[in-house]
Design a protein around this motif. Structure first.
Motif, mmCIF file in Angstrom:
data_model
loop_
_atom_site.group_PDB
_atom_site.id
_atom_site.type_symbol
_atom_site.label_atom_id
_atom_site.label_comp_id
_atom_site.label_asym_id
_atom_site.label_seq_id
_atom_site.Cartn_x
_atom_site.Cartn_y
_atom_site.Cartn_z
ATOM 1 N N VAL A 119 -1.364 19.610 33.508
ATOM 2 C CA VAL A 119 -1.821 19.398 32.134
ATOM 3 C C VAL A 119 -3.340 19.266 32.097
ATOM 4 O O VAL A 119 -4.008 19.762 31.182
ATOM 5 N N SER A 120 -3.898 18.620 33.104
ATOM 6 C CA SER A 120 -5.356 18.464 33.157
ATOM 7 C C SER A 120 -6.062 19.808 33.267
ATOM 8 O O SER A 120 -7.161 19.993 32.747
ATOM 9 N N ALA A 121 -5.427 20.748 33.961
ATOM 10 C CA ALA A 121 -6.052 22.050 34.205
ATOM 11 C C ALA A 121 -5.846 23.032 33.053
ATOM 12 O O ALA A 121 -6.501 24.076 33.003
ATOM 13 N N ALA A 122 -4.934 22.732 32.142
ATOM 14 C CA ALA A 122 -4.631 23.659 31.051
ATOM 15 C C ALA A 122 -5.798 23.769 30.080
ATOM 16 O O ALA A 122 -6.433 22.775 29.732
ATOM 17 N N ALA A 123 -6.059 24.986 29.634
ATOM 18 C CA ALA A 123 -7.134 25.200 28.661
ATOM 19 C C ALA A 123 -6.685 24.846 27.249
ATOM 20 O O ALA A 123 -7.496 24.426 26.420
ATOM 21 N N ASN A 124 -5.394 25.033 26.969
ATOM 22 C CA ASN A 124 -4.871 24.779 25.629
ATOM 23 C C ASN A 124 -3.508 24.121 25.733
ATOM 24 O O ASN A 124 -2.668 24.526 26.539
ATOM 25 N N ILE A 125 -3.290 23.118 24.885
ATOM 26 C CA ILE A 125 -2.038 22.384 24.878
ATOM 27 C C ILE A 125 -1.427 22.448 23.482
ATOM 28 O O ILE A 125 -2.066 22.100 22.489
ATOM 29 N N ALA A 126 -0.173 22.888 23.408
ATOM 30 C CA ALA A 126 0.587 22.844 22.160
ATOM 31 C C ALA A 126 1.538 21.661 22.211
ATOM 32 O O ALA A 126 1.844 21.140 23.284
ATOM 33 N N GLN A 127 2.032 21.240 21.041
ATOM 34 C CA GLN A 127 2.894 20.073 20.955
ATOM 35 C C GLN A 127 4.377 20.399 20.907
ATOM 36 O O GLN A 127 5.201 19.514 20.881
ATOM 37 N N PHE A 128 4.744 21.684 20.891
ATOM 38 C CA PHE A 128 6.113 22.174 20.778
ATOM 39 C C PHE A 128 6.345 22.586 19.327
ATOM 40 O O PHE A 128 5.815 21.976 18.395
ATOM 41 N N MET A 129 7.162 23.637 19.136
ATOM 42 C CA MET A 129 7.310 24.224 17.812
ATOM 43 C C MET A 129 7.686 23.211 16.741
ATOM 44 O O MET A 129 7.086 23.192 15.654
ATOM 45 N N ASP A 130 8.672 22.361 17.015
ATOM 46 C CA ASP A 130 9.121 21.468 15.949
ATOM 47 C C ASP A 130 8.163 20.307 15.700
ATOM 48 O O ASP A 130 8.420 19.459 14.838
ATOM 49 N N ARG A 131 7.040 20.268 16.446
ATOM 50 C CA ARG A 131 5.999 19.280 16.177
ATOM 51 C C ARG A 131 4.730 19.940 15.641
ATOM 52 O O ARG A 131 3.892 19.274 15.035
ATOM 53 N N ASP A 132 4.571 21.239 15.886
ATOM 54 C CA ASP A 132 3.355 21.943 15.496
ATOM 55 C C ASP A 132 3.458 22.623 14.145
ATOM 56 O O ASP A 132 2.456 23.122 13.636
ATOM 57 N N THR A 133 4.662 22.667 13.580
ATOM 58 C CA THR A 133 4.817 23.352 12.302
ATOM 59 C C THR A 133 5.513 22.441 11.312
ATOM 60 O O THR A 133 5.941 21.321 11.643
ATOM 61 N N ASN A 134 5.635 22.910 10.084
ATOM 62 C CA ASN A 134 6.309 22.176 9.025
ATOM 63 C C ASN A 134 7.728 21.822 9.456
ATOM 64 O O ASN A 134 8.470 22.668 9.953
ATOM 65 N N ALA A 135 8.124 20.563 9.266
ATOM 66 C CA ALA A 135 9.428 20.093 9.733
ATOM 67 C C ALA A 135 10.575 20.841 9.069
ATOM 68 O O ALA A 135 11.566 21.187 9.723
ATOM 69 N N ASP A 136 10.460 21.099 7.761
ATOM 70 C CA ASP A 136 11.513 21.838 7.069
ATOM 71 C C ASP A 136 11.639 23.244 7.635
ATOM 72 O O ASP A 136 12.741 23.764 7.826
ATOM 73 N N PHE A 137 10.497 23.870 7.910
ATOM 74 C CA PHE A 137 10.511 25.225 8.456
ATOM 75 C C PHE A 137 11.138 25.240 9.854
ATOM 76 O O PHE A 137 11.965 26.096 10.163
ATOM 77 N N ALA A 138 10.758 24.281 10.673
ATOM 78 C CA ALA A 138 11.292 24.237 12.042
ATOM 79 C C ALA A 138 12.801 24.044 12.038
ATOM 80 O O ALA A 138 13.534 24.736 12.754
ATOM 81 N N ASN A 139 13.265 23.098 11.225
ATOM 82 C CA ASN A 139 14.675 22.711 11.284
ATOM 83 C C ASN A 139 15.601 23.615 10.489
ATOM 84 O O ASN A 139 16.711 23.920 10.941
ATOM 85 N N THR A 140 15.163 24.021 9.290
ATOM 86 C CA THR A 140 16.067 24.787 8.427
ATOM 87 C C THR A 140 15.898 26.296 8.553
ATOM 88 O O THR A 140 16.773 27.048 8.128
ATOM 89 N N VAL A 141 14.782 26.725 9.150
ATOM 90 C CA VAL A 141 14.544 28.168 9.294
ATOM 91 C C VAL A 141 14.591 28.591 10.751
ATOM 92 O O VAL A 141 15.389 29.463 11.138
ATOM 93 N N MET A 142 13.767 27.968 11.590
ATOM 94 C CA MET A 142 13.631 28.466 12.960
ATOM 95 C C MET A 142 14.836 28.159 13.850
ATOM 96 O O MET A 142 15.212 28.992 14.685
ATOM 97 N N ILE A 143 15.438 26.992 13.712
ATOM 98 C CA ILE A 143 16.617 26.718 14.546
ATOM 99 C C ILE A 143 17.729 27.726 14.275
ATOM 100 O O ILE A 143 18.219 28.376 15.217
#
Length: 442
Positions: free
Chosen positions: A390-414
């Motif tokens: 993790v220290s060496a990574a240039a970019n860190i994401a939080q995971f899809m269901d944390r990085d996007t709108n909750a309604d979109f993640a749960n009701t659309v993407m799942i």
């Protein structure tokens, strides 16, 4: 040998992570929160037993997303609660709920009579609650000794105020059993050609290359995330999560098309299998690898001595393989909690090195503490490597269901990803449906 305190995530890596998310969040139109569905989380609120607001004899209600007896994650949180009571003489009323129920009921929970402090996540999910007035401004709690400015930024909503206190983080990577690799003469792949050759060799020896379970809906999001970051880059990925890129464009179709070519290397029928069951299959040597977070150890009931991992290899020569998901977990204070003062006092303590140590001492499998002052003496080799990666990574994401709108993640993407797993040849139809729904949400 334990990690030194200087081995915690460096400021540069976390600043990159935080700045990237802040840029995205400022451009987002946060949606309203839906109320309904599941009942309020069991045993939450209702009774006015809060006692004094702070000090000796006070009571603080603590909602956690792990059921009693569920394993190390529960043990760590219970250990922190017990230590806080011993340290401050503050009674902690623990409300332990299984992870999926907690997730599904969180909106209703926060708009009802919630606990004072509750477990939650950094990223869009925290910011969305802040925008809707469901969590408390914790700006007066910061700074917290041992949590540097980058962790503070990860706790900051678009209004510039802090609403979150980090406690731990973990990377997503490709895990495997060292003994299985050694027995078969396999080594971690460095290139995509190595990766494909490894999977072909596994299949030739009767081993399914990838364990895979998506019964709960969210695990497969990790596969989408890493493929998108490898094929289209981190900036595109975050813009896509923000609704600023087309889900029916060529870039996203490439992700699903690449995923389709990889599905034959995965366990069949993933929608009938939980992530724990998939982890067990890897643990037994039935599958060679598993793309998951380091919490895979919890499902195996061991300390991970026989586990190792590598980051997903480069897929496009123009895009470095230096981005990954590494979600940050922590705590918020519910705006509707009955004891705001006691909640703030507890949450500041929860961000301390002392709290992290108490949690790790209470469980067989320690988490990777966000606080740089926490002891690393109980860290496994797997966790030490996690800190380094993790220290060496240039970019860190939080995971899809944390990085996007909750309604979109749960009701659309799942459901969309699950539909893709059932019908991987209908990429045009699936991406068109996602975009149509994204238009209404974003």
């Amino acid at each position: 040998m334990s990690l030194s305190r200087s081995s915690a995530i460096p400021r540069s890596a976390l600043t990159t992570m935080a700045a990237s998310r802040r840029t995205v969040l400022r451009g987002m139109a946060l949606s309203g929160l839906a109320v309904g569905g599941a009942n309020l989380l069991a045993a939450c609120g209702g009774d006015d037993d809060s006692g004094p607001s702070s000090g000796s004899g006070a009571t603080v209600k603590f909602g956690i997303n792990e059921a009693d007896g569920s394993g190390p994650a529960y043990d760590r949180l219970k250990g922190m609660a017990d230590a806080y009571t011993k340290e401050t003489d503050t009674k902690v009323s623990l409300n332990a709920v299984d992870h999926n129920t907690f997730q599904e009921s969180i909106n209703t929970y926060l708009q009802g009579t919630p606990d004072d402090v509750f477990t939650w996540f950094a990223g869009f999910r925290m910011a969305q609650f802040a925008e809707n007035g469901l969590i408390t401004d914790l700006s007066d709690v910061w700074p917290i000794d041992g949590l540097n400015d980058s962790f503070k930024q990860a706790s900051t909503a678009p209004d510039g105020k802090q609403y979150f206190v980090p406690v731990s983080y973990y990377p997503w990577a490709v895990f495997y059993r060292k003994s299985v690799f050694e027995k078969n003469g396999w080594v971690a792949p460095e290139t995509n050609d190595d990766f494909m050759a490894l999977m072909d060799d596994m299949q030739g020896k009767g081993i399914t290359p990838f364990a895979f379970g998506d019964k709960d809906g969210w695990p497969a999001m990790g596969t989408f995330d890493i493929l998108n970051m490898r094929l289209n880059g981190f900036d595109f990925h975050m813009s896509l999560m923000a609704g600023d890129e087309a889900w029916d464009g060529d870039e996203v179709k490439l992700v699903f098309d690449t995923w389709r070519t990889l599905l034959p290397y995965h366990q069949a029928d993933p929608l009938g299998r939980t992530w724990q069951e998939a982890a067990t299959a890897m643990g037994k040597g039935e599958c060679g690898m598993y793309l998951l977070g380091t919490f895979v150890v919890d499902a195996l009931g061991e300390n991970g001595e026989d586990l190792d991992f590598f980051t997903f290899p480069q897929l496009d020569s123009s895009i470095p393989a230096d981005s990954l998901d590494a979600p940050i977990d922590g705590f918020c204070v519910a705006a509707a909690g009955q004891n705001q003062e006691a909640g703030k006092e507890m949450i500041k303590w929860l961000g301390s090195a002392q709290a992290a140590d108490a949690g790790n001492n209470a469980a067989d499998a320690p988490f990777i503490a966000a606080n740089s002052g926490a002891s690393t003496s109980t860290y496994s080799d797997l966790q030490k490597k996690s800190v380094e990666v993790v220290s060496a990574a240039a970019n860190i994401a939080q995971f899809m269901d944390r990085d996007t709108n909750a309604d979109f993640a749960n009701t659309v993407m799942i459901p969309s990803i699950q539909e893709f797993l059932k019908n991987p040849d209908d990429i045009d139809g699936i991406t068109a449906s996602i975009q149509e729904q994204a238009n209404s949400i974003f």
